[in-house]
Design a protein around this motif. Structure first.
Motif, mmCIF file in Angstrom:
data_model
loop_
_atom_site.group_PDB
_atom_site.id
_atom_site.type_symbol
_atom_site.label_atom_id
_atom_site.label_comp_id
_atom_site.label_asym_id
_atom_site.label_seq_id
_atom_site.Cartn_x
_atom_site.Cartn_y
_atom_site.Cartn_z
ATOM 1 N N ILE B 77 -15.471 -24.787 -71.287
ATOM 2 C CA ILE B 77 -17.194 -24.497 -70.508
ATOM 3 C C ILE B 77 -17.053 -23.920 -69.477
ATOM 4 O O ILE B 77 -16.517 -23.901 -68.453
ATOM 5 C CB ILE B 77 -17.308 -26.204 -70.179
ATOM 6 N N SER B 78 -17.808 -22.651 -69.796
ATOM 7 C CA SER B 78 -17.551 -21.677 -68.625
ATOM 8 C C SER B 78 -19.208 -21.566 -67.712
ATOM 9 O O SER B 78 -19.162 -20.962 -66.759
ATOM 10 C CB SER B 78 -17.466 -20.481 -69.067
ATOM 11 N N ASP B 79 -20.146 -22.207 -68.178
ATOM 12 C CA ASP B 79 -21.504 -21.981 -67.612
ATOM 13 C C ASP B 79 -21.638 -23.153 -66.490
ATOM 14 O O ASP B 79 -21.844 -24.303 -67.052
ATOM 15 C CB ASP B 79 -22.690 -22.118 -68.494
ATOM 16 N N LEU B 80 -21.261 -23.226 -65.329
ATOM 17 C CA LEU B 80 -21.139 -24.170 -64.240
ATOM 18 C C LEU B 80 -21.904 -24.045 -63.012
ATOM 19 O O LEU B 80 -21.854 -22.958 -62.474
ATOM 20 C CB LEU B 80 -19.449 -24.124 -63.891
ATOM 21 N N THR B 81 -22.631 -25.006 -62.831
ATOM 22 C CA THR B 81 -23.280 -25.273 -61.444
ATOM 23 C C THR B 81 -22.763 -25.982 -60.449
ATOM 24 O O THR B 81 -22.447 -27.049 -61.009
ATOM 25 C CB THR B 81 -24.796 -25.627 -61.585
ATOM 26 N N TYR B 82 -22.048 -25.602 -59.424
ATOM 27 C CA TYR B 82 -21.467 -26.446 -58.339
ATOM 28 C C TYR B 82 -22.501 -26.967 -57.433
ATOM 29 O O TYR B 82 -22.949 -26.323 -56.404
ATOM 30 C CB TYR B 82 -20.229 -25.655 -57.688
#
Lengths: 379, 379
Positions: B77-82
């Protein structure tokens, strides 16, 4: 190594000098009282801390999980008291640990557990040694010292071919809720007297009772007499925390544990400074709130000190956010600009440490001189 | 595999059927609202849960730590909102994750952080994409939608050669403290309107604002309109818990998470049944107590059910002990003999799950059909 100015935050920090002072003091106190110290490693869960905490004593420790038992055994500590009432289903693991060299003492206050344990002992071809848990006022585990069931348990253990009666154990957990040194002294005396009385009743019935185990940090520190007690099991004294300070059993400079966090925002509308240490990094424990009005989830210190900024505390926590408030008026935005690192003194060391797998060890400064591991979880 | 009658206790249990129903319902709701679902994985911290929670949507997720970011990236999973306000010191790690393929959105409400981030971007030869955090009443992170600093932040990001303005983000955390569905609806509308207003002000100033991100579980469920919002970030709906049930956003049968514990003692003097799940196994979170009088640290169910025994709850916890009480009179000693296993419905799923490294996955029964891992800690 690195420095507290560079470690990733939130980070758990242990001051080795303070730890050693706390441990030496307790070891001397127990030696002076003629009692064996069996430190409870549920707080630290660390072999390096166990090494410091057992110095000058016989080397046995107390654990709160079988994961701790396995870990400490692997680190060379084999004399282990598992001081949580046993669930008989855990005996397979206990038997394996014993086969690997552990000398374990188990705990119960239940005849049902002993019956199940005897069945397991046969099934596993193993022997198990038990302490009977005695309730000396903590109202958690244990049978009353004067109860008939105490003798029933003792007889069952003594007569079983597979089980052994090693002694009695009590924990005056209510010492954490005392409001004066005199009250702690009284709880300590109740703890001592109850445990000794239970042991005496077993012995009077012709049963062996070699071990009379008691202790919590407050009672170990405040007890006037430990006459008849053979070992004490304090734990949180290794690190101390705001709760213990509020109880009056340590000074603020005795707190060896802290959490380093970074300021990530200023919310002027809310009157709060935000840090990256929240409910997971600090725990949601509020023990000290019973005594300290503005301790919140921890007191806030500058990174290079373990003296709190006057009246500045972590007022609330979300999972990964801590919100710093001040007692009188707005928090010190100017002293804590975004990006600054702070050190939080924990409310309850056992709960705070449990979120981390290791300690950044310092020695009265910012330099990280070592990293010590911890063992969390249950299996 | 094994069964809940045999697993070592305390154990974390996840019902896959309930999880899937919860996730499907939220996915459909968001699809119907024309909004992208970016589930917050801070609750589950599990790739297998992420797989279920992203079904039918674009596959992006929200994370609360960089340890989660690394773990989910490794799981594809590469679309990441921190979604925690950034400490610029964490950008070295962010840059490494990006180099390994992560497409990250970062969060801040601070110009100081952006200045530091720009320095870091140069130093690391990396680009960083930011959402501006907007406070729509939660009084945690964020700038007010009408504030001047919102535009300052937007301009700084837009004009920086290394930084990018991706949009705005808000979290109406105060939805957790509403006392009626109507109140949650109002908070949801404030959250929506505030985020949309902040986006509009940025766009009116000639700045890009592609993403308008909002959401908590209660507001995602109760919102009447999500007009102008592009994505929602609920998290705890995957598991639900007593707190969410008390808020009225789920039914008790929607709670997918529970803790299996073993009865280790009966203390008749205290009127308590003891179990081997305490403050570490259940957490010390008491969120539901705001609404439910006798939820304590969790409601007690028989092992084979997730319907609580009427009026039976975990009244207090010590580190490894839970003490079960009943609302009216003594706890049901006869129904819960020593050695019995029980299932505890958690007060706050995010905090309870955090003590475990894995889930015992069941499917509406006692058989453990799978084990799913979790990623705890921060680095």
């Amino acid at each position: 190594m690195t420095s507290l100015t560079l470690v990733e935050t939130p980070a758990l920090v242990l001051d080795r000098g303070v730890l050693e002072r706390n441990c030496d003091r307790m070891a001397r106190r127990m030696t002076d009282a003629g009692v064996r110290l069996r430190p409870h490693l549920k707080t630290a869960k660390s072999a390096r801390v166990a090494e410091v905490a057992t110095r000058g004593h016989f080397g046995g420790i107390t654990v709160s999980t079988l994961a701790e038992a396995r870990y400490f055994l692997e680190q060379g500590i084999s004399d282990l008291t598992y001081a949580v009432g046993l669930a008989a289903g855990k005996l397979d693991v206990v038997a394996r640990l014993q086969a690997e060299g552990a000398r374990m003492k188990l705990l119960t206050d239940s005849l049902d557990t002993l019956v199940a344990a005897e069945g397991k002992a046969d099934e596993l071809d193993a022997d198990f040694s038990f302490l009977i848990e005695v309730d000396t006022g903590g109202l958690r585990g244990g049978v009353p010292p004067e109860s008939g069931v105490l003798l029933e348990l003792g007889r069952y253990l003594h007569e079983s071919p597979r089980l052994a009666l090693a002694g009695v154990l009590t924990h005056a957990g209510h010492s954490y809720h005392c409001h004066s040194p005199a009250e702690i002294e009284q709880v300590a005396e109740d703890e001592r007297a109850g445990a000794v009385r239970a042991a005496q009743r077993l012995r009077d019935a012709g049963l062996p009772c070699e071990i009379v185990s008691a202790g919590s940090t407050p009672t170990a520190i405040r007890a006037k007499s430990l006459e008849g007690v053979t070992e004490m099991r304090p734990g949180v004294y290794t690190f101390f925390d705001l709760d213990q300070m509020a109880l009056g059993v340590c000074a603020i400079e005795d707190i060896a544990l802290s959490v380093v966090a970074t300021v990530i925002g200023h919310n002027h509308a809310a009157g709060r400074i935000l840090i990256d240490a929240g409910g997971l990094a600090l725990s949601k424990d509020l023990s000290a709130a019973e005594f300290l009005e503005d301790a919140g989830y921890g007191l806030v210190c500058p990174l290079d000190a373990t003296r709190p900024l006057e009246g500045v505390y972590v007022d609330s926590v979300h999972q990964e956010h801590g919100l710093i408030a001040a007692k009188d008026g707005p928090p010190p935005y100017d002293k804590l600009p975004v990006g600054t690192r702070v050190r939080i003194l924990p409310n309850h060391a056992c709960m705070t440490a449990a979120a981390y797998n290791s300690y950044h060890v310092v020695e009265d400064g910012l330099e990280v001189v070592d990293t010590w591991d911890r063992i969390n979880g249950w299996y």
